[in-house]
Write an enzyme that holds these catalytic residues in place. Structure first.
Site, PDB file in Angstrom:
ATOM      1  N   VAL A   1       0.836  -1.203   0.000  1.00 39.05           N
ATOM      2  CA  VAL A   1       0.000   0.000   0.000  1.00 39.05           C
ATOM      3  C   VAL A   1       0.871   1.253   0.000  1.00 39.05           C
ATOM      4  CG1 VAL A   1      -1.797   1.284   1.207  1.00 39.05           C
ATOM      5  CG2 VAL A   1      -1.847  -1.200   1.214  1.00 39.05           C
ATOM      6  N   TYR A   2       1.825   1.306   0.900  1.00 35.36           N
ATOM      7  CA  TYR A   2       2.681   2.490   1.020  1.00 35.36           C
ATOM      8  C   TYR A   2       3.403   2.768  -0.299  1.00 35.36           C
ATOM      9  CZ  TYR A   2       6.177   5.699   2.928  1.00 35.36           C
ATOM     10  OH  TYR A   2       6.968   6.793   3.168  1.00 35.36           O
TER      11      TYR A   2
END
Length: 254
Positions: A158-159
């Site tokens: 996600v990051y």
């Protein structure tokens, strides 16, 4: 006097950028989220050193706070500098995460990362755009994890994805805002010693040396290293630079 708005300016890269920009004679509006003490202390430090600064509370992930922040910013610009506009926007506010396998990633974590790192700065820039002077500059603090040249790290799907979205957004905004002479760039730090990640390097100093050993320049990154790159992209020396992402990682993982 030129004015810079720097989100997440109470600690880490944002704080170092606020201090560095102020040294160049630029007024600073820095934002803080959870720590008014650090925000006000940063502004006071800049003022003590001869600069000019204001600290404002703002949660970049709160879409409902955008209009209120714009009003507070307009009031601060007028009260402090007698201006209705500002020149530079540094979209720096961020939040770290511990590694989470893809199959264990929750919707809450996904929404948090998107809200802070993409949706938040996207609509903040849109909201503040009428206040940015023609010929100004915007810089996003993204991450080397969002670059196609980087080696993906386990647990950061996600990051890395939202940081990659910032890189793409940088290019699109550079195109759309070029008619006003507004330059848009990004800085992609590598591993940097900040308070993100629950202040991991202070709590676990044994993590530092392996990272330094895997960095071409032989040490871990410091907030001031990244601040220097951001400040360069705001400066007249970078007047012919737009739509670029400058990796500031000391040659990490070469």
């Amino acid at each position: 006097m030129q004015i810079a708005v720097i989100t997440g300016g109470s600690s880490g890269i944002g704080q170092a950028t606020a201090v560095e920009v102020a040294k160049r004679g630029i007024g600073v509006v820095l934002t803080y989220h959870g720590s008014p003490e650090r925000g006000l202390e940063t502004a006071e430090r800049i003022e003590k050193d001869g600069g000019s600064a204001v600290a404002l509370q703002f949660d970049v992930s709160n879409q409902g706070a955008l209009s209120g922040f714009r009003d507070a910013l307009s009031a601060a610009l007028q009260d402090k500098w007698g201006r209705d506009t500002f020149d530079f926007l540094v979209n720096n506010a961020g939040v770290g995460q511990h590694p989470v396998p893809f199959e264990d990633t929750t919707e809450a974590l996904f929404d948090q990362m998107v809200g802070v790192h993409f949706k938040g700065p996207y609509f903040l820039t849109q909201t503040l755009l009428p206040l940015i002077t023609d010929g100004g500059a915007i810089v996003f603090t993204t991450s080397s994890s969002g670059l196609l040249s980087s080696r993906p790290s386990y647990g950061y799907s996600v990051y890395g994805s939202v940081k990659g979205a910032q890189v793409v957004l940088t290019r699109y905004l550079a195109k759309e805002l070029s008619a006003r002479g507004i330059r848009v760039n990004a800085v992609a730090p590598g591993v940097t010693r900040t308070r993100l990640g629950d202040d991991a390097f202070a709590k676990r100093p044994e993590l530092i040396q392996p990272i330094a050993d895997n960095t071409a320049l032989g040490r871990i990154g410091e907030a001031e290293d990244v601040a220097a790159a951001i400040t360069f992209l705001l400066s007249p020396e970078a007047r012919w630079v737009t739509a670029q992402t400058l990796e500031a990682s000391g040659g990490y993982d070469l």
